[in-house]
Design a protein around this motif. Structure first.
Motif, PDB file in Angstrom:
ATOM      1  N   LYS A 147      55.144   1.174  -8.959  1.00  0.00           N
ATOM      2  CA  LYS A 147      53.697   1.329  -8.857  1.00  0.00           C
ATOM      3  C   LYS A 147      52.983   0.633 -10.012  1.00  0.00           C
ATOM      4  O   LYS A 147      51.905   0.063  -9.842  1.00  0.00           O
ATOM      5  CB  LYS A 147      53.344   2.816  -8.827  1.00  0.00           C
ATOM      6  N   ASP A 148      53.574   0.687 -11.192  1.00  0.00           N
ATOM      7  CA  ASP A 148      52.920   0.137 -12.377  1.00  0.00           C
ATOM      8  C   ASP A 148      53.310  -1.318 -12.658  1.00  0.00           C
ATOM      9  O   ASP A 148      52.870  -1.913 -13.633  1.00  0.00           O
ATOM     10  CB  ASP A 148      53.262   0.991 -13.604  1.00  0.00           C
ATOM     11  N   SER A 149      54.177  -1.870 -11.794  1.00  0.00           N
ATOM     12  CA  SER A 149      54.619  -3.246 -12.015  1.00  0.00           C
ATOM     13  C   SER A 149      53.500  -4.225 -11.692  1.00  0.00           C
ATOM     14  O   SER A 149      52.796  -4.076 -10.704  1.00  0.00           O
ATOM     15  CB  SER A 149      55.850  -3.548 -11.152  1.00  0.00           C
ATOM     16  N   ARG A 150      53.340  -5.260 -12.543  1.00  0.00           N
ATOM     17  CA  ARG A 150      52.260  -6.223 -12.343  1.00  0.00           C
ATOM     18  C   ARG A 150      52.753  -7.576 -11.856  1.00  0.00           C
ATOM     19  O   ARG A 150      51.942  -8.415 -11.470  1.00  0.00           O
ATOM     20  CB  ARG A 150      51.515  -6.416 -13.666  1.00  0.00           C
ATOM     21  N   SER A 151      54.067  -7.827 -11.896  1.00  0.00           N
ATOM     22  CA  SER A 151      54.565  -9.181 -11.623  1.00  0.00           C
ATOM     23  C   SER A 151      54.202  -9.656 -10.224  1.00  0.00           C
ATOM     24  O   SER A 151      53.718 -10.778 -10.038  1.00  0.00           O
ATOM     25  CB  SER A 151      56.087  -9.226 -11.812  1.00  0.00           C
ATOM     26  N   VAL A 152      54.424  -8.808  -9.229  1.00  0.00           N
ATOM     27  CA  VAL A 152      54.187  -9.230  -7.844  1.00  0.00           C
ATOM     28  C   VAL A 152      52.701  -9.400  -7.574  1.00  0.00           C
ATOM     29  O   VAL A 152      52.272 -10.373  -6.948  1.00  0.00           O
ATOM     30  CB  VAL A 152      54.790  -8.209  -6.869  1.00  0.00           C
ATOM     31  N   THR A 153      51.883  -8.448  -8.061  1.00  0.00           N
ATOM     32  CA  THR A 153      50.440  -8.552  -7.805  1.00  0.00           C
ATOM     33  C   THR A 153      49.835  -9.756  -8.529  1.00  0.00           C
ATOM     34  O   THR A 153      48.877 -10.360  -8.042  1.00  0.00           O
ATOM     35  CB  THR A 153      49.725  -7.263  -8.239  1.00  0.00           C
ATOM     36  N   LEU A 154      50.393 -10.100  -9.685  1.00  0.00           N
ATOM     37  CA  LEU A 154      49.921 -11.302 -10.377  1.00  0.00           C
ATOM     38  C   LEU A 154      50.182 -12.541  -9.534  1.00  0.00           C
ATOM     39  O   LEU A 154      49.318 -13.420  -9.400  1.00  0.00           O
ATOM     40  CB  LEU A 154      50.607 -11.428 -11.748  1.00  0.00           C
TER      41      LEU A 154
END
Length: 444
Positions: A147-154
Motif C-alpha cells: 500500500k505504501d510502495s511508490r515505485s509502481v505509481t511513480l
C-alpha cells in the motif's frame, strides 16, 4: 469545425492523462480511492438501471429468460460495485498485480525477441534487451509492492504524463496554423499499452457490422478523402499505400499490416507452416510480393474480413528513399514457394493458388530472417519501409500492433494538412450494402 472539435477532444483527453499522471506522482492513494469510488458508482448505477429494467419496464421483445439474465447481471454489478467501494486496498493490490503480470509478459516477449535477433546476427538489438530487463524489474516491483510502495505509481504517473503530452500534441492544430503544424514532426510517441489498441481494427469491423444491421450511423467514418493543402506544384509526387487488415478469427483479430507501392503489395508474415514453433508465434520470415487488387480481393473473400487502405503522399526525395529501402529488402531474400502438402494446405498455398503471379521470398539474413509475432512482425517491416516517407511517425519502442498504427493513421487522416490523403474501406458486405442503398435511393 469538425477538425477543431476533434483537436479539442485530443487536448481534453491529453490534459486528463496529464492530471492523472501528476495525481499518481504526488497523492497516489487519494487519487486511486477517488477513481475507485467513481468506477464503483458507474458500475453500481449501471447495475441498478439493469435491475430496474428487468423488474419494472415491460419489454415485449425480451423473453422471461432474457429479463431474468438482465436482472442477475444487474445484481452482480451492484455487488461488485459495493465490493470495490468497501475494499479499495484489496483492489489496489489486485491492480498492482495485474500491472505486474502485464510487465512480466512484455519483459519475456522482449527477451525472446532479443534472442532471435542474436541468432540472426542483427547488430541493432540492445534496445530489445534493455526494454525486456526494465519490464522484468518493474514486474518485480509490482508483485512486491504494498500500500505504501511508490515505485509502481511513480512509473504509471510518468507514463500517463507522456501519453497525455502525446494526445495534446495530436491536438496541436488548435493553437498552430496548418502550414506550421505540418512542419512539426514528432520524434517519439507514447501509445497506449497494446491491451488497449491491439483490437482497434476489429472494433472497426464490429462497427461496420452494426452499420449494415442499421444499428449505427458511421457515414462520416467511411469518407474517403482528407483535405490536402499547400502542395508544391513544382514538385513531383508519388503515392504509397498502407493496408491495415482485420478479421474475426484467431490472429485475425489482432490484424495484419503491409505496404503497397506501384500496385505491388509487400506482405511479411509467418507463411511457412512447416517452420513454425512456440504455438505458431515463431517461424521463418516470408515476404510475399503480389498485385494489389488481386490481393485485396483475396483478403476480403471471407465476408467478415476487412482491409483499410490509406494513401500517403510522397515527394521525390521520399520516393527515392522508399525505392532504395525496397531494394535493400529484396537484397536480403531468396525465392521460395510452398511445396509440401502442409504448406500447400496453409495460407501460403491458398494464396499461391488464388494468385499464381504472387512471388514468395525467404529472408536469408538480417532481423527479418525469423518472424516473431511480438517482435519482428509485419508491423516492424512495414515501419521500416514507412520510415522513408517522412511521415510524422513515432519511435518504434516496445511492441506495436496494427491497431497502434491504425490509431495513428486515423489521426493523421483527419488532419487537413496531412500527407495521409485518402482512406478506403474494403469489405464485401459493406460494399454490397452501400450499392443496394444507392440503388434504392435512385428508385425512390
Amino acid at each position: 469545425m469538425k477538425e477543431s472539435r476533434r483537436n479539442w477532444s485530443y487536448i481534453i483527453i491529453g490534459l486528463l492523462f496529464i492530471f492523472s499522471g501528476f495525481a499518481l506522482l504526488f497523492f497516489p492513494m487519494t487519487f486511486y480511492q477517488s477513481v475507485s469510488r467513481l468506477v464503483a458508482f458507474i458500475i453500481g448505477a449501471t447495475g441498478v438501471t439493469r435491475t430496474f429494467q428487468s423488474l419494472v419496464i415491460a419489454d415485449k421483445s425480451k423473453s422471461n429468460r432474457d429479463r431474468f439474465l438482465l436482472m442477475i447481471s444487474g445484481i452482480a454489478q451492484i455487488i461488485f460495485a459495493l465490493w470495490i467501494a468497501q475494499y479499495t486496498e484489496t483492489t489496489y493490490r489486485w491492480l498492482l498485480h495485474l500491472i505486474g503480470y502485464y510487465q512480466l509478459i512484455m519483459g519475456i516477449v522482449s527477451l525472446i525477441s532479443y534472442i532471435l535477433l542474436v541468432r540472426n546476427q542483427e547488430k541493432r538489438r540492445f534496445h530489445r534487451l534493455a526494454y525486456g530487463v526494465v519490464h522484468l524489474i518493474f514486474a518485480v516491483f509490482s508483485f512486491t509492492a504494498t500500500k505504501d510502495s511508490r515505485s509502481v505509481t511513480l512509473i504509471l504517473g510518468v507514463y500517463a504524463i507522456f501519453i497525455g503530452f502525446t494526445y495534446v500534441n495530436d491536438g496541436r492544430g488548435v493553437f498552430i496554423q496548418p502550414d506550421t503544424e505540418n512542419k512539426l514532426k514528432r520524434k517519439v510517441r507514447f501509445p497506449l499499452p497494446i491491451i488497449f489498441n491491439a483490437l482497434l481494427p476489429t472494433r472497426v469491423l464490429n462497427r461496420i457490422n452494426q452499420y449494415i444491421a442499421g444499428e449505427l450511423d458511421i457515414d462520416v467514418e467511411l469518407e474517403q478523402h482528407s483535405m490536402v493543402q499547400n502542395i508544391d506544384n513544382q514538385q513531383t509526387y508519388d503515392v504509397m499505400q498502407i493496408l491495415i487488415h482485420a478479421g474475426s478469427n484467431a490472429f485475425d483479430i489482432i490484424g495484419h499490416m503491409n505496404i503497397v507501392y506501384k500496385e505491388k503489395v509487400y506482405s511479411y508474415g509467418n507463411h511457412d507452416i512447416d517452420s513454425r514453433q512456440l504455438f505458431d508465434a515463431i517461424g521463418d520470415g516470408v515476404l510475399v510480393v503480389v498485385d494489389k487488387d488481386a490481393y485485396i480481393d483475396f483478403s476480403i473473400k471471407n465476408g467478415d474480413n476487412l482491409v483499410i487502405e490509406y494513401d500517403v503522399l510522397l515527394n521525390q526525395e521520399q520516393t527515392e528513399a522508399l525505392v532504395e529501402k525496397l531494394a535493400e529488402i529484396k537484397s536480403s531474400v531468396m525465392s521460395w514457394r510452398p511445396t509440401t502438402p502442409t504448406q500447400l494446405a496453409s495460407y501460403g498455398g491458398e494464396l499461391m493458388r488464388a494468385i499464381p503471379s504472387a512471388q514468395f521470398y525467404k529472408f536469408v539474413k538480417g532481423k527479418f530472417k525469423t518472424y516473431f509475432v511480438f517482435g519482428t512482425n509485419c508491423v516492424m517491416l512495414s515501419d521500416e519501409i514507412i520510415g522513408t516517407s517522412g511521415l510524422d511517425l513515432f519511435l518504434l519502442v516496445g511492441i506495436l500492433t496494427p491497431g497502434t498504427y491504425y490509431d495513428y493513421l486515423e489521426k493523421e487522416f483527419q488532419k487537413a494538412n496531412s500527407i495521409v490523403i485518402s482512406r478506403k474501406v474494403h469489405h464485401n458486405r459493406l460494399q454490397a450494402f452501400i450499392e443496394d442503398r444507392t440503388d434504392n435511393k435512385l428508385l425512390n
